[in-house]
Design an enzyme around this catalytic site. Structure first.
Site, mmCIF file in Angstrom:
data_model
loop_
_atom_site.group_PDB
_atom_site.id
_atom_site.type_symbol
_atom_site.label_atom_id
_atom_site.label_comp_id
_atom_site.label_asym_id
_atom_site.label_seq_id
_atom_site.Cartn_x
_atom_site.Cartn_y
_atom_site.Cartn_z
ATOM 1 N N LYS A 265 -28.902 -17.612 97.970
ATOM 2 C CA LYS A 265 -28.852 -17.622 96.497
ATOM 3 C C LYS A 265 -29.217 -16.224 96.012
ATOM 4 O O LYS A 265 -30.309 -15.723 96.276
ATOM 5 C CB LYS A 265 -29.830 -18.652 95.944
ATOM 6 C CG LYS A 265 -29.997 -18.585 94.414
ATOM 7 C CD LYS A 265 -30.898 -19.698 93.866
ATOM 8 C CE LYS A 265 -31.180 -19.519 92.375
ATOM 9 N NZ LYS A 265 -32.095 -20.528 91.821
ATOM 10 N N ASP A 270 -32.906 -15.034 86.577
ATOM 11 C CA ASP A 270 -32.709 -16.400 86.097
ATOM 12 C C ASP A 270 -33.490 -16.605 84.805
ATOM 13 O O ASP A 270 -34.670 -16.954 84.820
ATOM 14 C CB ASP A 270 -33.160 -17.404 87.171
ATOM 15 C CG ASP A 270 -32.886 -18.846 86.747
ATOM 16 O OD1 ASP A 270 -32.184 -19.040 85.729
ATOM 17 O OD2 ASP A 270 -33.363 -19.768 87.446
ATOM 18 N N LYS A 277 -35.692 -20.595 79.961
ATOM 19 C CA LYS A 277 -37.015 -20.856 80.534
ATOM 20 C C LYS A 277 -38.098 -20.464 79.528
ATOM 21 O O LYS A 277 -37.925 -19.472 78.819
ATOM 22 C CB LYS A 277 -37.220 -20.001 81.788
ATOM 23 C CG LYS A 277 -36.514 -20.509 83.011
ATOM 24 C CD LYS A 277 -36.848 -19.648 84.208
ATOM 25 C CE LYS A 277 -36.077 -20.089 85.434
ATOM 26 N NZ LYS A 277 -36.434 -21.429 85.927
ATOM 27 N N ASP A 288 -35.246 -14.367 91.885
ATOM 28 C CA ASP A 288 -34.400 -15.527 92.152
ATOM 29 C C ASP A 288 -33.232 -15.181 93.086
ATOM 30 O O ASP A 288 -32.343 -16.002 93.301
ATOM 31 C CB ASP A 288 -33.904 -16.123 90.827
ATOM 32 C CG ASP A 288 -33.710 -17.623 90.912
ATOM 33 O OD1 ASP A 288 -34.251 -18.242 91.849
ATOM 34 O OD2 ASP A 288 -32.991 -18.171 90.046
ATOM 35 N N ASP A 347 -30.225 -24.178 83.688
ATOM 36 C CA ASP A 347 -31.267 -23.611 84.551
ATOM 37 C C ASP A 347 -31.151 -24.130 85.992
ATOM 38 O O ASP A 347 -31.810 -23.624 86.894
ATOM 39 C CB ASP A 347 -32.652 -23.944 83.966
ATOM 40 C CG ASP A 347 -33.745 -23.037 84.519
ATOM 41 O OD1 ASP A 347 -33.400 -22.056 85.198
ATOM 42 O OD2 ASP A 347 -34.928 -23.329 84.275
ATOM 43 N N GLU A 349 -28.925 -23.541 88.116
ATOM 44 C CA GLU A 349 -27.752 -22.705 88.392
ATOM 45 C C GLU A 349 -27.593 -22.356 89.870
ATOM 46 O O GLU A 349 -26.491 -22.093 90.329
ATOM 47 C CB GLU A 349 -27.839 -21.416 87.555
ATOM 48 C CG GLU A 349 -28.695 -20.286 88.143
ATOM 49 C CD GLU A 349 -30.162 -20.630 88.352
ATOM 50 O OE1 GLU A 349 -30.640 -21.579 87.713
ATOM 51 O OE2 GLU A 349 -30.821 -19.974 89.170
ATOM 52 N N ARG A 351 -27.756 -24.119 92.569
ATOM 53 C CA ARG A 351 -26.885 -25.039 93.312
ATOM 54 C C ARG A 351 -25.412 -24.783 93.002
ATOM 55 O O ARG A 351 -24.541 -25.046 93.822
ATOM 56 C CB ARG A 351 -27.298 -26.490 92.999
ATOM 57 C CG ARG A 351 -27.182 -26.879 91.565
ATOM 58 C CD ARG A 351 -28.000 -28.104 91.225
ATOM 59 N NE ARG A 351 -29.424 -27.805 91.114
ATOM 60 C CZ ARG A 351 -30.357 -28.717 90.887
ATOM 61 N NH1 ARG A 351 -30.033 -29.991 90.749
ATOM 62 N NH2 ARG A 351 -31.630 -28.366 90.795
HETATM 63 N N1 BES Z 1 -34.942 -20.371 90.033
HETATM 64 C C1 BES Z 1 -35.401 -21.640 89.653
HETATM 65 C C2 BES Z 1 -36.384 -22.265 90.639
HETATM 66 C C3 BES Z 1 -37.691 -21.561 90.864
HETATM 67 C C4 BES Z 1 -38.840 -22.004 90.246
HETATM 68 C C5 BES Z 1 -37.784 -20.503 91.737
HETATM 69 C C6 BES Z 1 -40.054 -21.381 90.480
HETATM 70 C C7 BES Z 1 -38.997 -19.877 91.963
HETATM 71 C C8 BES Z 1 -40.134 -20.327 91.342
HETATM 72 C C9 BES Z 1 -34.224 -22.613 89.516
HETATM 73 O O1 BES Z 1 -33.013 -22.054 89.163
HETATM 74 C C10 BES Z 1 -34.590 -23.577 88.440
HETATM 75 O O2 BES Z 1 -34.798 -23.165 87.357
HETATM 76 N N2 BES Z 1 -34.653 -24.857 88.782
HETATM 77 C C11 BES Z 1 -35.007 -25.872 87.867
HETATM 78 C C12 BES Z 1 -34.111 -27.046 88.128
HETATM 79 C C13 BES Z 1 -34.177 -28.102 87.072
HETATM 80 C C14 BES Z 1 -33.608 -27.578 85.779
HETATM 81 C C15 BES Z 1 -33.399 -29.291 87.547
HETATM 82 C C16 BES Z 1 -36.474 -26.245 88.101
HETATM 83 O O3 BES Z 1 -36.912 -26.213 89.245
HETATM 84 O O4 BES Z 1 -37.163 -26.509 87.134
HETATM 85 ZN ZN ZN Z 2 -32.767 -20.070 89.747
HETATM 86 ZN ZN ZN Z 3 -32.760 -21.807 87.075
#
Ligand code: BES
Ligand code: ZN
Ligand code: ZN
Length: 497
Positions: A265, A270, A277, A288, A347, A349, A351
């Protein structure tokens, strides 16, 4: 920093030398090489240790100034087993030894582990981890500070095993040098601000890393459109910078093994997109792309590592931003493999970019596929900041990753891909949506990815927790950690003990 191995006694060291001894309290009483040095000083070391007490905790260093014969400075560093995997602790100890020696102005440092070997380790693994730790902590990090600290470096590091055959340990030192180079490369990429580390600059850097037997292709928006990669294009749609799919292939000169596919990834920032966020969780989101950075670090050493197996690395790089051109909630993306995905949270993204890369990479018919990603906050909730999650369609591959991680001193724990949870990804509008419910979010993210790998044995590493640290530890300066490099290098090219 030059690195050497030595089997000479500690008494042969010179007054300008620094000796760091990693030890338990028993080792101080029993180790013959140390007792020899102690006798040469009429029991000075044992008297001091007895008077001041020696607690073997990993973050305490006892400093002894010594008259000749032997080293002028001795640092006693405790090894308290059991708190962390041995590899991790030894890496920290190596880093701590280097840091302390440097702070005393040393130019030459001898490190030795005395007493019995920590459990499940050998001279070779100890040598490897100590060298890695020292190299990780010696790495000068680039910052934008106008006033830089004047940090004097250690020129020569000696791994000392008094009275032992050290010839066999040379390959452990070379392996540590390669792994440390890959980790430091990954860390530098993660730490570079998103303003300059964009998908295209990442692609250019990776192209610069390619060595013998390697080819790098930088696929831009036109190519992505022609291929129908709606996931990568969708995530990048709101950004002023273009996305890239970076394709690195490594072909060994001779091999009858099947290809290994590695997908990273590479979200260079992000923001969350329109599902923006909140401020605090956005602060570190330049990291990210840590999954891509780990694989970029490995690309930088692949031709030197020279594994006997073809490897294809795909880095799915895009910047996730909100803007008038960004993907909106309810939009439907047409993915590379023909599936449609309704975006219910911009968010989620990671996947989306990984799905296109996995579907594309598995078309080459690899023997196995592994993706590495800072995918979910849910995996951090589950396992904390030190431990990554692994899940996958192939138990054998997952086991292989877990055992490689043990050899590499990285903590990884398996989560189950519970098929029933797939229902959470159902929607009337499209084949799938990109988010499930909040609970079990690391698993639903994994289940989403599993839809894009066909029958290929596949595993997914969620490194959202351990890829970044806020508080520095020896051998782990704050910022990107390069977590995952050790495990994957071990998996690609296992090191015989
Ligand atoms: N990049 C984030 C995940 C992340 C969180 C990485 C903390 C490093 C530290 C990812 O893209 C994300 O935002 N995931 C969301 C998914 C949700 C919206 C289903 C999450 O984990 O909140
Ligand atoms: Zn992310
Ligand atoms: Zn994200």
């Amino acid at each position: 920093m030059e690195i050497k191995l030595s089997s000479s006694p500690f008494t042969s060291l010179a007054p300008e030398d620094t000796l760091a001894l990693l030890c338990t309290a028993e080792a101080l009483r029993e180790d013959p090489a140390l007792l020899e040095l102690d006798h040469a000083h009429d029991g000075y070391i044992s008297k001091i240790v007895e008077r001041e007490g020696f607690k073997a905790t990993w973050d305490k260093v006892h400093v002894l100034r010594m008259a000749p014969p032997g080293p002028g400075l001795v640092l006693l560093i405790g090894l308290d087993e059991g708190l962390l995997p041995t590899g991790l602790q030894l890496r920290q100890a190596g880093g701590l030894a280097l840091e302390r020696a440097k702070s005393h102005g040393a130019k030459k440092l001898t490190i030795s582990l005395i007493g019995r070997l920590p459990k499940e380790s050998s001279r070779s693994t100890v040598t490897r981890f100590l060298t890695e730790g020292a190299l990780l902590s010696a790495h000068q990090r680039f910052t934008h500070k106008k006033k830089t600290e004047n940090r004097e470096d250690i020129d020569l590091l000696i791994l000392s095993w008094p009275g032992q055959d050290t010839l066999v340990l040379e390959q452990s030192v070379s392996r540590a040098q390669l792994v440390a180079k890959a980790i430091n490369t990954a860390r530098d990429l993660v730490n570079e601000p998103a303003g300059t580390l964009t998908p295209s600059s990442l692609a250019d850097k990776v192209a610069g890393f390619a060595g013998v037997g390697m080819e790098v292709k930088k696929h831009g928006p036109e190519w992505l459109k022609n291929k129908g990669m709606g996931g990568i294009l969708g995530v990048g749609a709101g950004s002023a910078v273009e996305p890239r799919l970076i394709e690195v292939s490594y072909t060994p000169s001779q091999s009858d093994m099947g290809e290994l596919l590695l997908v990273g990834k590479g979200v260079t920032f992000d923001s969350g997109g329109l599902s923006l966020k909140p401020g605090d969780s956005m602060k570190t989101m330049k990291h990210d792309m840590a999954g891509a950075a780990v694989l970029a670090g490995i690309s930088a050493i692949l031709s030197e590592l020279a594994p006997n197996r073809p490897i294809r690395i795909l880095l799915a790089a895009a910047e996730n931003m909100p803007s008038g051109s960004a993907v909106k909630l309810g939009d439907v993306l047409h993915m590379y493999d023909g599936k449609t995905v309704e975006v219910m949270n911009t968010d989620a993204e990671g996947r989306l970019v990984l799905a296109d890369a996995l579907a594309y990479g598995t078309e080459y018919g690899p023997e196995a596929a592994i993706d590495v990603a800072t995918l979910t906050g849910a995996s951090v909730m589950a396992l904390g900041r030190l431990c990554a999650a692994v899940m996958g369609s192939s138990e054998e591959l997952v086991k292989n990753i877990l055992s490689s991680s043990e050899h590499a001193g990285e903590l990884i724990w398996q989560l189950p891909l519970i098929p029933f949870y797939k229902k959470q990804l159902e929607t009337k509008m499209a084949d799938m949506k990109n988010v499930g419910e909040r609970w079990g979010g690391a698993i639903t993210a994994g289940l989403f990815l599993s839809e894009f790998v066909g029958e290929t044995p596949w595993a997914h590493l969620d490194i959202a927790g351990p890829s970044w640290i806020d508080k520095a530890q020896p051998a782990f300066p704050e910022g990107g950690t390069g977590f995952g490099v050790g495990t994957l290098v071990e998996l690609i090219s296992p090191m015989a003990d």
